[in-house]
Scaffold this motif. Structure first.
Motif, PDB file in Angstrom:
ATOM      1  N   MET A   1      47.411  35.826  39.925  1.00 17.18           N
ATOM      2  CA  MET A   1      46.315  34.184  39.241  1.00 17.18           C
ATOM      3  C   MET A   1      45.634  34.041  39.619  1.00 17.18           C
ATOM      4  SD  MET A   1      49.087  30.352  39.713  1.00 17.18           S
ATOM      5  CE  MET A   1      47.614  29.861  40.664  1.00 17.18           C
ATOM      6  N   TYR A   2      45.215  33.730  41.126  1.00 18.46           N
ATOM      7  CA  TYR A   2      44.983  33.223  41.706  1.00 18.46           C
ATOM      8  C   TYR A   2      42.809  34.034  41.694  1.00 18.46           C
ATOM      9  CZ  TYR A   2      41.316  32.319  46.546  1.00 18.46           C
ATOM     10  OH  TYR A   2      40.443  32.192  47.169  1.00 18.46           O
ATOM     11  N   GLU A   3      43.163  35.002  41.240  1.00 21.68           N
ATOM     12  CA  GLU A   3      42.035  35.728  40.496  1.00 21.68           C
ATOM     13  C   GLU A   3      41.319  35.673  39.378  1.00 21.68           C
ATOM     14  OE1 GLU A   3      40.708  39.305  42.428  1.00 21.68           O
ATOM     15  OE2 GLU A   3      42.735  39.834  43.936  1.00 21.68           O
ATOM     16  N   ASP A   4      43.010  35.690  39.059  1.00 20.38           N
ATOM     17  CA  ASP A   4      41.886  35.508  37.438  1.00 20.38           C
ATOM     18  C   ASP A   4      41.537  33.572  37.385  1.00 20.38           C
ATOM     19  OD1 ASP A   4      43.672  38.056  36.334  1.00 20.38           O
ATOM     20  OD2 ASP A   4      44.788  36.298  35.877  1.00 20.38           O
TER      21      ASP A   4
ATOM     22  N   LEU B   1      39.861  31.752  39.979  1.00 24.20           N
ATOM     23  CA  LEU B   1      39.494  31.581  40.758  1.00 24.20           C
ATOM     24  C   LEU B   1      37.913  31.552  40.145  1.00 24.20           C
ATOM     25  CD1 LEU B   1      38.456  31.009  43.634  1.00 24.20           C
ATOM     26  CD2 LEU B   1      37.959  33.329  44.047  1.00 24.20           C
ATOM     27  N   SER B   2      37.208  32.381  39.139  1.00 25.87           N
ATOM     28  CA  SER B   2      35.460  32.301  38.876  1.00 25.87           C
ATOM     29  C   SER B   2      35.315  31.259  37.589  1.00 25.87           C
ATOM     30  CB  SER B   2      35.422  33.290  38.007  1.00 25.87           C
ATOM     31  OG  SER B   2      35.765  35.008  39.374  1.00 25.87           O
ATOM     32  N   LEU B   3      36.433  30.719  37.902  1.00 21.82           N
ATOM     33  CA  LEU B   3      36.314  29.630  35.915  1.00 21.82           C
ATOM     34  C   LEU B   3      36.560  28.303  37.324  1.00 21.82           C
ATOM     35  CD1 LEU B   3      36.722  27.813  33.664  1.00 21.82           C
ATOM     36  CD2 LEU B   3      39.150  28.100  34.005  1.00 21.82           C
TER      37      LEU B   3
ATOM     38  N   SER C   1      32.945  31.059  33.139  1.00 21.67           N
ATOM     39  CA  SER C   1      32.772  31.984  34.645  1.00 21.67           C
ATOM     40  C   SER C   1      31.598  33.104  34.844  1.00 21.67           C
ATOM     41  CB  SER C   1      34.569  32.418  35.254  1.00 21.67           C
ATOM     42  OG  SER C   1      35.014  31.538  33.985  1.00 21.67           O
TER      43      SER C   1
ATOM     44  N   LEU D   1      29.485  33.271  39.929  1.00 19.30           N
ATOM     45  CA  LEU D   1      29.347  33.685  41.198  1.00 19.30           C
ATOM     46  C   LEU D   1      29.633  35.062  41.794  1.00 19.30           C
ATOM     47  CD1 LEU D   1      31.429  32.164  43.518  1.00 19.30           C
ATOM     48  CD2 LEU D   1      33.499  33.744  42.053  1.00 19.30           C
TER      49      LEU D   1
ATOM     50  N   ARG E   1      37.092  37.463  48.185  1.00 21.86           N
ATOM     51  CA  ARG E   1      37.927  36.870  47.189  1.00 21.86           C
ATOM     52  C   ARG E   1      39.090  37.735  47.680  1.00 21.86           C
ATOM     53  NH1 ARG E   1      35.827  36.999  41.438  1.00 21.86           N
ATOM     54  NH2 ARG E   1      37.720  35.816  40.245  1.00 21.86           N
TER      55      ARG E   1
END
Lengths: 196, 410
Positions: A37-40, A42-44, B21, B25, B32
């Motif tokens: 969930m975090y990785e999915d 984070l970029s957003l 997105s 980044l 990460r």
């Protein structure tokens, strides 16, 4: 015997500051799920903080990280993850700028140039109004300029401005109205605008 | 604007989220991964604690008297987030009926939260834990009318989150409690600013329950300033949202509020329609105790505005419904309101007869003998000189206070 509260204007207010979760709680504990969930997302979240709010990259990541942690505490009452995450990062970015508005010159403008904010698409339409606003602002006394800048450029609340000026919120409100009236007078006094 | 840049659309559309997105980044993969690992570890710790906690707080509170509750701060089983969440829930359950107990639990929670080791959870979570406990404490103090202390506590709660922009949802909840405290302190301007800021966040994070609650708080603030037109507008807007989301209970409460606004705006026909809508929804939802409460509230404002017949009819309806629900205390208090109206009208015969009925009802229900005596002395007073509305109000206040004390003691 129960007490009937009837004295307030609205007797129906019930205290719900801790809302009982009404969504189904997923009780399975899987570290991988949380990591994913975090990785999915984070970029957003970082992208929203950077592109929409021009938060510098390192800070944007920190904000996103905080939003995820904040989620852990509220997890059982969140119905839809994405609206919550997006709403949370937007408000985190705003709060970040309120706290750091004195550091606006440290903005990483290279990012803004490379990846312009989509909101700047209508810049040509907005430019005349912005120029006029700047012209009016510059013609006002320094104290008026400062107050209007704090309110409309840096986004401070009336209360925050009052604290900054060392006066009451009520007085600041009056001061703000006075500044706006003065700005309006300057605007109306300009010959070209008078004609229009 | 490109639709993939619209945040509302992004919330619903996975492919646009991905597109938005992309290329923003500059990934530091190791950092990460570390972030994800730390987050997942904290998540698992908190979930495990929730699973293992069961009903630990309820059990431990039950085992000892309220005076001994502060000693629970040393209980290892309660010194974690899951137990503190349960305490928050216990505060919520008690706050209206037993605010003294709610405060005792909130004090316990605050004492635990403030003394947890700083590394027990990530700093963001620690800040949330502490601010939640202090917020509950502020709210309990608010219910007890200890407003200066409540304000101090809510300010401290807010300051605990000061370094964490990401905790906006928690901050909004704090702002809502703060607005209620400020409203009770008659600091309306500040309260309105606070509740508006909170509402915006609730709307943005899709927290509909609190969004409605914030709207009710806002409307209430306006009502207390006698700005009934503005309050009515807020309630109507909220009603639109509640209708579109199918939230019947909120609709019922909003109709009731609209009814109150209408009475204050002298629109009695409109008020009756709103109250009826409210009652119909509460009935459909099976919230039967809310029906007489709505009628009672409506009756009091109607009578206050001189609409005595209409108010009296609603009081009688409310009393009948309380009796049907075996809520004899409420039924008795309702009867005292009726007696007050009857005496004000000069109908002492009927008022006297009703006091007799109330005495019988109180005795049959085993209510506090002091309540029975108070009503009996009212009856004697009616016999002697007809009594006055003020005398009935005094008895009403006395019985209501007894009820509150009894409720807190139970």
């Amino acid at each position: 015997v129960n007490v009937i509260a009837t004295e307030t204007f609205d007797p129906t207010i019930v205290d719900m500051t801790a809302v009982v979760p009404d969504c189904v709680v997923d009780c399975s504990i899987d570290e991988l799920d949380f990591g994913r969930m975090y990785e999915d997302n984070l970029s957003l979240l970082v992208a929203i903080a950077m592109r929409k709010f021009q938060v510098p990259e390192a800070d944007a990541e920190g904000l996103a990280h905080e939003v995820f942690y904040s989620y852990l505490k509220r997890k059982n009452e969140i119905r839809d993850l994405h609206p919550w995450l997006i709403g949370a990062i937007c408000h985190a970015s705003r709060y970040f700028w309120r706290q750091n508005s004195r550091r606006t010159e440290q903005l990483d403008h290279s990012w803004a140039t490379l990846l312009p904010d989509p909101a700047s698409a209508a810049i040509l339409d907005l430019l005349p109004a912005q120029l006029a606003a700047r012209e009016i602002l510059e013609s006002l006394p320094p104290r008026y300029q400062e107050i209007l800048r704090l309110r409309y450029y840096e986004g401070y609340s009336i209360r925050e401005i009052a604290d900054y000026l060392g006066v009451t919120a009520k007085y600041t409100q009056k001061l703000m109205a006075k500044c706006l009236r003065r700005a309006e007078q300057v605007y109306n006094a300009a010959p070209a605008r008078k004609k229009s | 604007m490109n639709h993939s840049d619209d945040l509302r659309h992004l919330a619903d559309c996975a492919s646009c989220r991905q597109r938005f997105s992309e290329n923003v980044l500059p990934f530091d993969v190791a950092r990460r991964r570390e972030g994800a690992r730390a987050f997942a570890a904290a998540a698992v710790q908190m979930e495990r604690e929730r699973e293992n906690a069961a009903d630990i707080v309820e059990r431990q509170l039950r085992q000892i008297s309220i005076e001994e509750w502060p000693s629970l701060a040393e209980s290892p089983a309660l010194r974690n987030n899951a137990a503190l969440e349960q305490m928050s829930e216990e505060v919520r359950k008690r706050i209206e009926r037993k605010p003294v107990e709610a405060l005792a639990i909130a004090n316990l929670a605050a004492s635990i939260a403030e003394s947890l080791p700083a590394n027990a959870y990530p700093p963001e979570v620690m800040a949330q834990i502490r601010s939640t406990a202090l917020r509950d404490r502020a709210n309990a103090l608010r219910y007890l009318g200890r407003l200066a202390e409540a304000f101090d506590s809510i300010e401290t709660a807010e300051s605990r989150l000061g370094d964490f922009p990401g905790a906006s949802h928690d901050r909004a909840i704090i702002w809502m409690v703060k607005a209620m405290i400020q409203g009770q302190m008659d600091l309306f301007e500040e309260a309105e600013q606070m509740i508006t800021s909170a509402s915006i966040i609730f709307a943005d994070v899709n927290d509909l329950s609190r969004f409605f609650q914030a709207g009710l708080v806002y409307g209430n603030l306006l009502g207390r300033q006698k700005r009934y037109d503005d309050a009515q507008r807020i309630f109507r807007d909220l009603l639109g949202v509640a209708t579109s989301t199918g939230d019947e209970e909120t609709q019922a409460r909003l109709y009731n509020n609209l009814g109150h606004c209408a009475v204050y705006l002298d629109d009695y026909a409109g008020a009756n329609i709103h109250f009826s809508e409210s009652i119909a929804r509460f009935t459909d939802l099976g919230l039967l105790a809310e029906v007489p409460r709505t009628n009672l509230g409506a009756a009091l404002v109607l009578i206050g505005k001189g609409q005595v017949d209409s108010g009296l009819a609603r009081l009688e309806d409310a009393r009948r419904a309380f009796i049907a629900l075996s809520m004899m205390g409420e039924a008795g208090l309702c009867a005292l309101r009726i007696i007050e109206v009857l005496i004000d009208r000069g109908d002492t015969e009927q008022a006297r007869a009703l006091t007799g009925i109330v005495i019988d009802e109180f005795e049959a229900a085993g209510l506090d003998t002091r309540a029975v005596q108070a009503v009996a002395s009212l009856q004697s007073s009616i016999d002697a000189d007809g009594a006055t509305g003020d005398a009935v109000r005094t008895v009403h206040e006395f019985v209501q206070r007894l009820a509150a004390d009894q409720d807190q003691a139970s």
